[in-house]
Design an enzyme around this catalytic site. Structure first.
Site, PDB file in Angstrom:
ATOM      1  N   HIS A  96       0.857  -1.187   0.000  1.00 33.40           N
ATOM      2  CA  HIS A  96       0.000   0.000   0.000  1.00 33.40           C
ATOM      3  C   HIS A  96       0.894   1.238   0.000  1.00 33.40           C
ATOM      4  CE1 HIS A  96      -2.699   3.119   1.502  1.00 33.40           C
ATOM      5  NE2 HIS A  96      -3.655   2.402   0.945  1.00 33.40           N
ATOM      6  N   GLU A 144      -3.672   3.793  -6.980  1.00 38.13           N
ATOM      7  CA  GLU A 144      -4.068   4.917  -6.126  1.00 38.13           C
ATOM      8  C   GLU A 144      -2.997   6.003  -6.213  1.00 38.13           C
ATOM      9  OE1 GLU A 144      -6.477   3.215  -2.476  1.00 38.13           O
ATOM     10  OE2 GLU A 144      -4.343   3.097  -2.106  1.00 38.13           O
ATOM     11  N   ILE A 149      -4.858  10.482  -1.914  1.00 38.90           N
ATOM     12  CA  ILE A 149      -5.296   9.635  -0.796  1.00 38.90           C
ATOM     13  C   ILE A 149      -5.687  10.493   0.414  1.00 38.90           C
ATOM     14  CG2 ILE A 149      -4.517   7.912   0.902  1.00 38.90           C
ATOM     15  CD1 ILE A 149      -2.966   6.544  -1.309  1.00 38.90           C
ATOM     16  N   GLY A 180      -9.470   9.153  -2.539  1.00 37.69           N
ATOM     17  CA  GLY A 180     -10.466  10.226  -2.524  1.00 37.69           C
ATOM     18  C   GLY A 180     -11.877   9.800  -2.901  1.00 37.69           C
ATOM     19  N   ALA A 201     -11.082   4.298   1.887  1.00 38.18           N
ATOM     20  CA  ALA A 201     -10.807   4.337   3.327  1.00 38.18           C
ATOM     21  C   ALA A 201     -11.596   5.470   3.976  1.00 38.18           C
ATOM     22  CB  ALA A 201      -9.316   4.476   3.585  1.00 38.18           C
ATOM     23  N   SER A 202     -11.043   6.692   3.965  1.00 36.89           N
ATOM     24  CA  SER A 202     -11.627   7.774   4.760  1.00 36.89           C
ATOM     25  C   SER A 202     -13.086   8.082   4.424  1.00 36.89           C
ATOM     26  CB  SER A 202     -10.773   9.039   4.621  1.00 36.89           C
ATOM     27  OG  SER A 202     -10.626   9.388   3.260  1.00 36.89           O
TER      28      SER A 202
HETATM   29  O1  G3P Z   1      -6.396   2.043   0.575  1.00 38.77           O
HETATM   30  C1  G3P Z   1      -7.315   3.036   0.302  1.00 38.77           C
HETATM   31  C2  G3P Z   1      -6.744   4.353   0.310  1.00 38.77           C
HETATM   32  O2  G3P Z   1      -5.414   4.535   0.355  1.00 38.77           O
HETATM   33  C3  G3P Z   1      -7.564   5.446  -0.179  1.00 38.77           C
HETATM   34  O3  G3P Z   1      -7.767   6.230   0.924  1.00 38.77           O
HETATM   35  O4  G3P Z   1      -8.954   7.799   2.313  1.00 38.77           O
HETATM   36  O5  G3P Z   1      -8.502   8.341  -0.065  1.00 38.77           O
HETATM   37  O6  G3P Z   1     -10.185   6.596   0.482  1.00 38.77           O
HETATM   38  P1  G3P Z   1      -8.919   7.315   0.908  1.00 38.77           P
END
Ligand code: G3P
Length: 222
Positions: A96, A144, A149, A180, A201-202
């Protein structure tokens, strides 16, 4: 369920998805599995290792966030792939963006995962890396862009070209995308461009109403 879409929720180490809150999120996902199935989507939870066993119990598919290259034994502080499998997890993220590994190390982990029957989702930050890693044949590649992120602008709106090019670069290896991602529209754009799933994630973990957000993300796969 072959050839279905994946919605991987990376719980990272957010306090909002740790300990009892990890179990709560798993329960929400369990509840939404019917909705996911309707849309040919498999929800996969990716808790930190402390919560792995509890999340596995929810019967929602579970991945580890990382594995090390080692066997059970004297390996203090390492994440032993055999033990990940043994506690009932189904797969692992590898490299990751917040836990980057060299190509050689990634390859070792893909091989080890295959030997143990763990699914592997290898992360890449750009097309070039995705193309290189596809040669090692992981189960999925997740592209990603690191700069997006945790932010409010999704890969789908900021860089749709990256999705299109990564799909081509990965060939037979199904491409997931993340960074995002916040709503069903982000998912819809990614899927239309050929992505087979989302890594988020977030957008989920920090949401007040996680169920509502996950349901909205699932609708993007329709
Ligand atoms: O592994 C998922 C991630 O790195 C994306 O994070 O918070 O942008 O959805 P986010």
């Amino acid at each position: 369920m072959k050839n279905n879409f994946k919605l991987i929720i990376n719980m990272k180490t957010y306090s909002e998805s740790t300990n009892k809150k990890a179990i709560k999120l798993a329960e929400v996902c369990k509840e939404l599995q019917k909705e996911a199935k309707k849309r040919n989507v498999e929800i996969i939870l990716c808790p930190q290792n402390l919560d792995l066993k509890d999340v596995v119990k929810s019967k929602v598919k579970t991945y580890s966030q990382h594995i090390d290259v080692c066997s059970p034994g004297a390996n203090t502080g390492f994440i032993v792939p055999y033990n990940v499998k043994d506690c009932g997890a189904n797969g692992t993220l590898i490299s990751h963006s917040e836990h980057i590994l060299e190509t050689k190390e990634i390859n070792k982990r893909i091989k080890l995962s295959k030997e143990l029957g763990l699914e592997s989702c290898v992360c890449a930050r750009d097309v070039k890396t995705a193309r290189k890693l596809a040669k090692y044949n992981p189960d999925f590649i997740a592209v990603e862009p690191a700069e997006l992120i945790g932010g409010d602008i999704s890969i789908s709106t900021a860089n749709p070209k990256l999705i299109e090019q990564s799909v081509k670069a990965c060939g037979e290896v199904p491409l997931l995308v993340g960074a995002g991602v916040k709503n069903g529209n982000d998912v819809k754009i990614a899927v239309e461009l050929g992505a087979k799933g989302i890594l988020v994630a977030s957008g989920v973990v920090k949401a007040k109403n996680k169920k509502k957000v996950i349901l909205d993300l699932l609708k993007g796969f329709e």
